[in-house]
Design an enzyme around this catalytic site. Structure first.
Site, PDB file in Angstrom:
ATOM      1  N   ARG A  12     -24.672 -23.055  28.477  1.00 25.42           N
ATOM      2  CA  ARG A  12     -24.618 -23.426  27.052  1.00 25.42           C
ATOM      3  C   ARG A  12     -25.044 -22.208  26.223  1.00 25.42           C
ATOM      4  NH1 ARG A  12     -26.463 -29.600  25.958  1.00 25.42           N
ATOM      5  NH2 ARG A  12     -25.405 -29.143  24.004  1.00 25.42           N
ATOM      6  N   PRO A  13     -24.081 -21.293  26.003  1.00 26.02           N
ATOM      7  CA  PRO A  13     -24.432 -20.042  25.314  1.00 26.02           C
ATOM      8  C   PRO A  13     -24.694 -20.261  23.827  1.00 26.02           C
ATOM      9  CG  PRO A  13     -22.062 -20.152  25.696  1.00 26.02           C
ATOM     10  CD  PRO A  13     -22.647 -21.382  26.306  1.00 26.02           C
ATOM     11  N   ILE A  14     -25.369 -19.281  23.196  1.00 23.64           N
ATOM     12  CA  ILE A  14     -25.550 -19.345  21.742  1.00 23.64           C
ATOM     13  C   ILE A  14     -25.019 -18.060  21.083  1.00 23.64           C
ATOM     14  CG2 ILE A  14     -27.486 -20.984  21.769  1.00 23.64           C
ATOM     15  CD1 ILE A  14     -29.319 -18.541  21.151  1.00 23.64           C
ATOM     16  N   ASP A  15     -24.079 -17.407  21.792  1.00 27.35           N
ATOM     17  CA  ASP A  15     -23.545 -16.136  21.259  1.00 27.35           C
ATOM     18  C   ASP A  15     -22.910 -16.311  19.876  1.00 27.35           C
ATOM     19  OD1 ASP A  15     -21.650 -17.590  23.023  1.00 27.35           O
ATOM     20  OD2 ASP A  15     -20.225 -16.119  22.248  1.00 27.35           O
ATOM     21  N   GLN A  16     -22.274 -17.459  19.630  1.00 30.61           N
ATOM     22  CA  GLN A  16     -21.626 -17.644  18.327  1.00 30.61           C
ATOM     23  C   GLN A  16     -22.653 -17.878  17.214  1.00 30.61           C
ATOM     24  OE1 GLN A  16     -18.182 -17.104  17.987  1.00 30.61           O
ATOM     25  NE2 GLN A  16     -18.637 -16.475  20.078  1.00 30.61           N
TER      26      GLN A  16
ATOM     27  N   LYS B 239     -27.528 -39.502  15.971  1.00 29.14           N
ATOM     28  CA  LYS B 239     -28.455 -38.512  16.550  1.00 29.14           C
ATOM     29  C   LYS B 239     -28.077 -37.089  16.145  1.00 29.14           C
ATOM     30  CE  LYS B 239     -29.112 -36.426  21.136  1.00 29.14           C
ATOM     31  NZ  LYS B 239     -28.034 -35.438  21.157  1.00 29.14           N
TER      32      LYS B 239
ATOM     33  N   ARG C 230     -33.387 -40.438  24.952  1.00 29.55           N
ATOM     34  CA  ARG C 230     -33.291 -39.287  24.046  1.00 29.55           C
ATOM     35  C   ARG C 230     -32.310 -39.599  22.915  1.00 29.55           C
ATOM     36  NH1 ARG C 230     -30.752 -34.793  26.659  1.00 29.55           N
ATOM     37  NH2 ARG C 230     -30.604 -34.277  24.474  1.00 29.55           N
TER      38      ARG C 230
ATOM     39  N   ARG D 165     -31.627 -29.670  22.580  1.00 30.20           N
ATOM     40  CA  ARG D 165     -30.658 -28.701  22.081  1.00 30.20           C
ATOM     41  C   ARG D 165     -30.812 -28.492  20.576  1.00 30.20           C
ATOM     42  NH1 ARG D 165     -28.262 -24.725  24.608  1.00 30.20           N
ATOM     43  NH2 ARG D 165     -26.572 -23.941  23.326  1.00 30.20           N
TER      44      ARG D 165
ATOM     45  N   ASP E 140     -18.544 -36.423  24.154  1.00 27.22           N
ATOM     46  CA  ASP E 140     -19.725 -37.276  24.359  1.00 27.22           C
ATOM     47  C   ASP E 140     -19.363 -38.739  24.642  1.00 27.22           C
ATOM     48  OD1 ASP E 140     -21.254 -35.057  24.064  1.00 27.22           O
ATOM     49  OD2 ASP E 140     -22.157 -35.601  22.151  1.00 27.22           O
TER      50      ASP E 140
HETATM   51  C1  UD1 Z   1     -23.182 -30.535  20.328  1.00 26.03           C
HETATM   52  C2  UD1 Z   1     -23.801 -31.861  20.716  1.00 26.03           C
HETATM   53  C3  UD1 Z   1     -23.313 -32.286  22.104  1.00 26.03           C
HETATM   54  C4  UD1 Z   1     -21.788 -32.290  22.153  1.00 26.03           C
HETATM   55  C5  UD1 Z   1     -21.224 -30.972  21.653  1.00 26.03           C
HETATM   56  C6  UD1 Z   1     -19.710 -30.981  21.525  1.00 26.03           C
HETATM   57  C7  UD1 Z   1     -25.916 -31.763  19.548  1.00 26.03           C
HETATM   58  C8  UD1 Z   1     -27.400 -31.677  19.632  1.00 26.03           C
HETATM   59  N1  UD1 Z   1     -25.234 -31.713  20.719  1.00 26.03           N
HETATM   60  O1  UD1 Z   1     -23.640 -29.575  21.284  1.00 26.03           O
HETATM   61  O2  UD1 Z   1     -23.805 -33.590  22.356  1.00 26.03           O
HETATM   62  O3  UD1 Z   1     -21.363 -32.497  23.491  1.00 26.03           O
HETATM   63  O4  UD1 Z   1     -21.759 -30.657  20.348  1.00 26.03           O
HETATM   64  O5  UD1 Z   1     -19.291 -32.003  20.681  1.00 26.03           O
HETATM   65  O6  UD1 Z   1     -25.335 -31.915  18.478  1.00 26.03           O
HETATM   66  N2  UD1 Z   1     -20.070 -22.285  22.824  1.00 26.03           N
HETATM   67  C9  UD1 Z   1     -20.003 -20.928  22.986  1.00 26.03           C
HETATM   68  N3  UD1 Z   1     -20.873 -20.146  22.283  1.00 26.03           N
HETATM   69  C10 UD1 Z   1     -21.777 -20.657  21.402  1.00 26.03           C
HETATM   70  C11 UD1 Z   1     -21.836 -22.053  21.234  1.00 26.03           C
HETATM   71  C12 UD1 Z   1     -20.963 -22.849  21.955  1.00 26.03           C
HETATM   72  O7  UD1 Z   1     -19.194 -20.425  23.772  1.00 26.03           O
HETATM   73  O8  UD1 Z   1     -22.521 -19.885  20.796  1.00 26.03           O
HETATM   74  C13 UD1 Z   1     -19.147 -23.179  23.584  1.00 26.03           C
HETATM   75  C14 UD1 Z   1     -19.881 -24.122  24.534  1.00 26.03           C
HETATM   76  O9  UD1 Z   1     -20.128 -23.501  25.785  1.00 26.03           O
HETATM   77  C15 UD1 Z   1     -18.919 -25.271  24.635  1.00 26.03           C
HETATM   78  C16 UD1 Z   1     -18.255 -25.313  23.245  1.00 26.03           C
HETATM   79  O10 UD1 Z   1     -18.508 -24.040  22.652  1.00 26.03           O
HETATM   80  O11 UD1 Z   1     -17.925 -24.988  25.595  1.00 26.03           O
HETATM   81  C17 UD1 Z   1     -18.782 -26.380  22.324  1.00 26.03           C
HETATM   82  O12 UD1 Z   1     -20.189 -26.264  22.187  1.00 26.03           O
HETATM   83  P1  UD1 Z   1     -20.935 -26.744  20.861  1.00 26.03           P
HETATM   84  O13 UD1 Z   1     -19.956 -27.444  19.983  1.00 26.03           O
HETATM   85  O14 UD1 Z   1     -21.689 -25.600  20.324  1.00 26.03           O
HETATM   86  O15 UD1 Z   1     -21.962 -27.808  21.416  1.00 26.03           O
HETATM   87  P2  UD1 Z   1     -23.475 -28.030  20.974  1.00 26.03           P
HETATM   88  O16 UD1 Z   1     -23.616 -27.797  19.527  1.00 26.03           O
HETATM   89  O17 UD1 Z   1     -24.376 -27.329  21.909  1.00 26.03           O
END
Ligand code: UD1
Length: 420
Positions: free
Chosen positions: A122-126, A22, A400, A93, A308
């Site tokens: 679930r931020p997207i700042d990065q 997925k 899903r 997501r 996961d």
């Molecule tokens: C993806 C997976 C999800 C899995 C996760 C971690 C998909 C669709 N989803 O989610 O199933 O649980 O990887 O393996 O592929 N973070 C920040 N800022 C950001 C982005 C992330 O602080 O901009 C933090 C998050 O809050 C979290 C950590 O980084 O604590 C990991 O998140 P991330 O690896 O980005 O997860 P997703 O890509 O959302």
């Protein structure tokens, strides 16, 4: 309301074929629009998140042709940016990847705020930090719920150092960078197998990406990508879920179409619990040979134990002797499903991001909710191991991400059915 009914107490035996991953399929489907040509994607899992992604692309002007249930051709010649339907984007997501894809192809993006499982903030700042490093201006309009990005002068390669290891941000910046002018270096990149799969897909389309699978990914922008035929890698989380299920029920199964290397952290923990595991080239044979014993798990980015797989392992540990600990190292709030397991008689105490699980002689069937995708898988596992009947609601969460989980479990001897 649709639900699963599980009558527990049956061992699992036989072979199960694992579907495509997925979390590789979602970015690859979206990334295909960078080619503006036809891409044929094979080994696509037949799950609702992939269907939604294809529906989104279709609404944006792509021509989608199903060659069979696991293979589609996406012709993205006529795709337009900024028109992805909010009601679909906000349910998953993986739709975040549209920001990188629209920026790369159209130099601007307009995408609704993404949804997906609720693990806390679930931020997207990065992601935004990466886009800005490549020259985009990003605005999040909290009132309308849209994210806007603009790179009037095109995207330019740069170095991007992530503050946290993020799968989504790594993927999104890769997508944005493949067609950017010059070289992008992503440091502190995520190393998950799906990142490697995306890089392999892009390179098959003519991109120049090296280092995927390590924490430094180098991307030299190219002028154009071309269409291709590409097969998605097997889903390590689906494979892990079946391995967890047989650990809870007992029996012996052969998990086919897997890459055993991707399963190492999960296999190691199941072996530590007492499961017998044999790795073949592209399959794993797993058998319960003795009572399970307690273990401690901490989830981490790959190659650590995957977050996961955490709820599914918690369900298994309810049936193990002694007190186990599961510590969540990625998400701040992933234990919402514990209350559901407690309805089945589980002895679990959560404190912050850790849970202590005391094995019980047996779980009892109950009506429980799949609070999110993997939590739903944990409910199935608990139901298969429990005495009596378990009714699982909100199965939309499970569908899903799992391709025909009911059919696959039934073929292994489980008593599970879907009711409308
Ligand atoms: C993806 C997976 C999800 C899995 C996760 C971690 C998909 C669709 N989803 O989610 O199933 O649980 O990887 O393996 O592929 N973070 C920040 N800022 C950001 C982005 C992330 O602080 O901009 C933090 C998050 O809050 C979290 C950590 O980084 O604590 C990991 O998140 P991330 O690896 O980005 O997860 P997703 O890509 O959302």
């Amino acid at each position: 309301m649709e639900r699963y009914i599980v009558n527990g107490g049956y061992e699992l035996r036989g072979d199960v074929e694992i579907s495509g991953m997925k979390n590789a399929a979602l970015p690859i489907v979206v990334a295909s629009i960078l080619t503006g040509e036809k891409c044929t994607i094979e080994n696509l899992p037949a799950i609702s998140d992939v269907k939604k992604s294809l529906d989104i692309l279709e609404a944006m002007g792509a021509e989608i042709t199903y060659l069979d249930k696991n293979c589609v051709t996406i012709d993205s010649k006529n795709v337009k940016g900024g028109i992805s339907p909010y009601e679909l984007v906000s349910k998953m997501r993986g739709s975040t990847y549209l920001i990188g894809a629209e920026l790369a192809r159209f130099k601007k993006a307009k995408v609704g705020w993404p949804g997906g499982c609720d693990f806390g903030v679930r931020p997207i700042d990065q992601h935004i930090k990466g886009f800005e490093a490549l020259g985009a201006k990003v605005t999040v309009d909290t009132e309308s719920g849209y994210i806007y990005a603009d790179a009037e002068n095109g995207l330019h390669g740069n170095s991007v150092f992530f503050d946290v290891v993020s799968v989504g941000a790594t993927i999104n910046v890769m997508i944005a960078a493949v067609l950017a002018k010059g070289k992008t270096v992503i440091e502190n990149a995520a190393r998950e197998p799906h990142i490697v799969d995306l890089a392999n897909f892009f390179n098959t389309c003519g991109a120049k990406i090296t280092g995927a699978g390590t924490n430094i990914i180098k991307i030299t922008g190219v002028e154009k990508l071309h269409g291709c035929t590409y097969a998605i890698i097997p889903d390590m989380i689906e494979a892990g879920t079946f391995m967890a299920a047989v650990s809870a029920t007992g029996g012996k199964i052969c998990v086919k179409n897997v890459i055993p290397k991707h399963m190492e952290s999960v296999s190691a923990k199941l072996e530590e619990m007492g499961m017998a595991i044999e790795e073949l080239d592209d399959s794993i044979i797993i058998e319960k040979v003795k009572p399970l014993k307690k273990i401690n798990i901490k989830t981490l980015p790959y190659p650590g134990f995957p977050t996961d797989m955490h709820p599914q392992l918690t369900a298994v540990l309810c049936c193990a002797e002694g007190e186990s600990t599961v510590s969540e190292g990625v998400w701040e709030n992933r234990f919402r499903y514990v209350e559901e397991l407690q309805k089945m008689g589980a002895d679990i105490t959560v404190s912050g991001v850790s849970a202590k699980i005391n094995g019980v002689p047996s779980l009892n069937g109950a009506t429980v909710k799949a609070v999110d995708l993997r939590a739903g898988a944990a409910m199935i596992i608990a139901g298969l191991a429990a005495k009596g009947t378990t009714e699982i609601t909100n199965i939309i969460s499970i569908e899903r991400g799992y391709d025909d989980i009911v059919g696959k479990l039934r073929s292994l001897g489980a008593d599970i059915q879907k009711l409308d």
